[in-house]
Design an enzyme around this catalytic site. Structure first.
Site, PDB file in Angstrom:
ATOM      1  N   LYS A  66       0.805  -1.235   0.000  1.00 23.75           N
ATOM      2  CA  LYS A  66       0.000   0.000   0.000  1.00 23.75           C
ATOM      3  C   LYS A  66       0.837   1.284   0.000  1.00 23.75           C
ATOM      4  O   LYS A  66       0.444   2.278  -0.596  1.00 23.75           O
ATOM      5  CB  LYS A  66      -0.942   0.023   1.209  1.00 23.75           C
ATOM      6  CG  LYS A  66      -2.147  -0.879   1.043  1.00 23.75           C
ATOM      7  CD  LYS A  66      -3.093  -0.764   2.234  1.00 23.75           C
ATOM      8  CE  LYS A  66      -4.204  -1.782   2.099  1.00 23.75           C
ATOM      9  NZ  LYS A  66      -5.112  -1.818   3.252  1.00 23.75           N
ATOM     10  N   ASP A 102      -9.798   2.897   2.340  1.00 29.70           N
ATOM     11  CA  ASP A 102      -9.807   2.445   3.743  1.00 29.70           C
ATOM     12  C   ASP A 102     -10.263   3.574   4.660  1.00 29.70           C
ATOM     13  O   ASP A 102     -10.854   3.336   5.703  1.00 29.70           O
ATOM     14  CB  ASP A 102      -8.395   2.017   4.190  1.00 29.70           C
ATOM     15  CG  ASP A 102      -7.980   0.672   3.615  1.00 29.70           C
ATOM     16  OD1 ASP A 102      -8.862  -0.113   3.219  1.00 29.70           O
ATOM     17  OD2 ASP A 102      -6.750   0.412   3.565  1.00 29.70           O
TER      18      ASP A 102
HETATM   19  P1  NDP Z   1       1.197  -3.598   7.503  1.00 32.16           P
HETATM   20  O1  NDP Z   1       2.018  -4.785   7.177  1.00 32.16           O
HETATM   21  O2  NDP Z   1       1.415  -2.328   6.767  1.00 32.16           O
HETATM   22  O3  NDP Z   1       1.339  -3.292   9.087  1.00 32.16           O
HETATM   23  C1  NDP Z   1       1.285  -4.322  10.031  1.00 32.16           C
HETATM   24  C2  NDP Z   1       1.268  -3.702  11.425  1.00 32.16           C
HETATM   25  O4  NDP Z   1       1.161  -4.767  12.394  1.00 32.16           O
HETATM   26  C3  NDP Z   1       2.542  -2.950  11.758  1.00 32.16           C
HETATM   27  O5  NDP Z   1       2.219  -1.921  12.645  1.00 32.16           O
HETATM   28  C4  NDP Z   1       3.368  -4.048  12.452  1.00 32.16           C
HETATM   29  O6  NDP Z   1       4.346  -3.532  13.327  1.00 32.16           O
HETATM   30  C5  NDP Z   1       2.307  -4.734  13.251  1.00 32.16           C
HETATM   31  N1  NDP Z   1       2.675  -6.099  13.619  1.00 32.16           N
HETATM   32  C6  NDP Z   1       2.602  -7.198  12.820  1.00 32.16           C
HETATM   33  N2  NDP Z   1       3.023  -8.285  13.510  1.00 32.16           N
HETATM   34  C7  NDP Z   1       3.365  -7.853  14.746  1.00 32.16           C
HETATM   35  C8  NDP Z   1       3.848  -8.508  15.920  1.00 32.16           C
HETATM   36  N3  NDP Z   1       4.071  -9.831  15.954  1.00 32.16           N
HETATM   37  N4  NDP Z   1       4.070  -7.759  17.023  1.00 32.16           N
HETATM   38  C9  NDP Z   1       3.831  -6.427  17.021  1.00 32.16           C
HETATM   39  N5  NDP Z   1       3.378  -5.749  15.926  1.00 32.16           N
HETATM   40  C10 NDP Z   1       3.143  -6.459  14.812  1.00 32.16           C
HETATM   41  O7  NDP Z   1      -0.330  -4.062   7.343  1.00 32.16           O
HETATM   42  P2  NDP Z   1      -1.642  -3.168   7.199  1.00 32.16           P
HETATM   43  O8  NDP Z   1      -1.486  -1.921   8.001  1.00 32.16           O
HETATM   44  O9  NDP Z   1      -2.014  -3.062   5.781  1.00 32.16           O
HETATM   45  O10 NDP Z   1      -2.716  -4.122   7.915  1.00 32.16           O
HETATM   46  C11 NDP Z   1      -2.716  -4.280   9.335  1.00 32.16           C
HETATM   47  C12 NDP Z   1      -3.986  -5.016   9.745  1.00 32.16           C
HETATM   48  O11 NDP Z   1      -5.113  -4.213   9.418  1.00 32.16           O
HETATM   49  C13 NDP Z   1      -4.178  -6.339   9.004  1.00 32.16           C
HETATM   50  O12 NDP Z   1      -4.629  -7.285   9.940  1.00 32.16           O
HETATM   51  C14 NDP Z   1      -5.268  -6.048   8.004  1.00 32.16           C
HETATM   52  O13 NDP Z   1      -6.060  -7.177   7.774  1.00 32.16           O
HETATM   53  C15 NDP Z   1      -6.066  -4.971   8.707  1.00 32.16           C
HETATM   54  N6  NDP Z   1      -6.766  -4.087   7.759  1.00 32.16           N
HETATM   55  C16 NDP Z   1      -8.121  -4.167   7.696  1.00 32.16           C
HETATM   56  C17 NDP Z   1      -8.826  -3.365   6.846  1.00 32.16           C
HETATM   57  C18 NDP Z   1     -10.307  -3.487   6.776  1.00 32.16           C
HETATM   58  O14 NDP Z   1     -10.876  -3.023   5.799  1.00 32.16           O
HETATM   59  N7  NDP Z   1     -10.960  -4.052   7.772  1.00 32.16           N
HETATM   60  C19 NDP Z   1      -8.155  -2.376   5.978  1.00 32.16           C
HETATM   61  C20 NDP Z   1      -6.720  -2.329   6.157  1.00 32.16           C
HETATM   62  C21 NDP Z   1      -6.064  -3.177   7.009  1.00 32.16           C
HETATM   63  P3  NDP Z   1       5.860  -3.266  12.768  1.00 32.16           P
HETATM   64  O15 NDP Z   1       5.785  -2.010  11.931  1.00 32.16           O
HETATM   65  O16 NDP Z   1       6.649  -3.079  14.014  1.00 32.16           O
HETATM   66  O17 NDP Z   1       6.236  -4.493  11.974  1.00 32.16           O
END
Ligand code: NDP
Length: 297
Positions: A66, A102
């Site tokens: 994204k 979003d």
């Molecule tokens: P990104 O990969 O851009 O971001 C993931 C986020 O989760 C980061 O902040 C990351 O932290 C954190 N994270 C992942 N694993 C861990 C862990 N084990 N411990 C701590 N932090 C963790 O993904 P998106 O932002 O695109 O998506 C995030 C969530 O939002 C997903 O579950 C997605 O399904 C949901 N979503 C839902 C939408 C909807 O329409 N309902 C729309 C958009 C997203 P770090 O930066 O430190 O890795």
């Protein structure tokens, strides 16, 4: 000519979006297919270039692309520009336009969660990825005066805060390190908690301990499932909402951008529910792995 819309992500083996968008095309008699393109980052630029062809209506873009896709389109809408993240692409001739639906999806979910109560002015956001950017922009434009962003890797939360510098100049937007004691003290003075991390998507884990949740909280998890966080929050007496409405309305907004027609919301919601019952997980940030306990209900 059958038109094409593609979901570009990595991985995108299963998609809730596929189920709802194809059904919507079919119901409205639009001759279009919704395809899943699993493209690693190295192949993203080629995939985006292909969208300039006449047979494409556009695309959805999901994890992990994204933010990376932003410089690959020719024009950004206000939300695309403001968030620095694109989840929907449309075509204007050979030019590509980057949108972020979003944000619209999040606004619908926030309104539903808050209901008839007064809109809060302070929020805690967990996560700093593409989803969190849409959440933070939605909160800023809703008039929130204080937003604290916690992220495992603090530098990413700091990057998010920096990105919103001008947009957030009139209010307090802060990045804080992920320490339970700091999260607890922020939650004690906050009404709204949004989880925008992917913790809870494939496992029955919560990003934060149940003890830090309290009954005054409104808790939105953008993950489309009854996550451990939502169960803990409900047990603490808090109001909760999962990511279904956000997913539905970001998809509906994208559908209208591609087709110029209102989305058949009831049908799309029904298709989401059916796909969920079949155990299909969301590609909107879906990592590879086993189906989750959280999603199995
Ligand atoms: P990104 O990969 O851009 O971001 C993931 C986020 O989760 C980061 O902040 C990351 O932290 C954190 N994270 C992942 N694993 C861990 C862990 N084990 N411990 C701590 N932090 C963790 O993904 P998106 O932002 O695109 O998506 C995030 C969530 O939002 C997903 O579950 C997605 O399904 C949901 N979503 C839902 C939408 C909807 O329409 N309902 C729309 C958009 C997203 P770090 O930066 O430190 O890795």
């Amino acid at each position: 000519m059958t038109k094409r819309v593609v979901l570009i992500g990595h991985p995108v083996a299963h998609s809730l979006s596929g189920a709802m968008q194809q059904a919507a095309f079919d119901q409205l008699g639009i001759d279009a297919t919704y395809e899943l393109w699993d493209r690693p980052p190295i192949e993203l630029a080629d995939a985006i270039a292909e969208l300039r062809g006449e047979d494409f209506l556009g695309a959805n873009v999901t994890i992990p692309h994204k933010e990376r896709v932003v410089p690959m389109v020719d024009r950004l809408t206000e939300e695309g520009q403001a968030t620095g993240a694109v989840n929907t692409i449309t075509r204007e001739g050979k030019r590509l336009v980057g949108h972020n639906t979003d944000v619209a999806g999040f606004r619908v979910a926030l309104d539903k969660l808050v209901g008839k109560q007064k809109m809060p002015r302070a929020a805690v956001v967990l996560g700093a990825g593409g989803g969190a950017r849409a959440v933070v922009y939605g909160l800023i434009t809703e008039g929130f005066q204080r937003i604290v962003v916690f992220n495992r890797h603090l530098h990413r939360a700091e990057g998010l805060v920096k990105h919103f510098g001008r947009t957030a100049a009139h209010m307090e937007l802060r990045a804080m390190p992920w320490h339970e004691s700091i999260i607890e003290s922020e939650l004690a003075k906050t009404k709204l908690l949004v989880n925008a991390t992917s913790i809870g998507l494939i496992s029955d884990e919560s990003p934060i301990p149940a003890e830090v949740l309290h009954a005054e909280l409104l808790v939105l998890d953008v993950i489309y499932a009854k996550t451990r966080l939502l169960k803990d929050a409900a047990a603490a007496g808090a109001e909760t909402l999962d990511g279904e409405l956000m997913l539905l309305h970001q998809g509906a907004a994208a559908f209208t951008l591609w087709t110029g027609q209102p989305a058949p919301l009831d049908l799309m919601q029904q298709k989401l529910a059916e796909a969920r019952a079949e155990g299909i997980r969301s590609a909107e940030g879906e990592p590879a792995g086993q189906p989750s306990g959280a999603l199995a209900e």
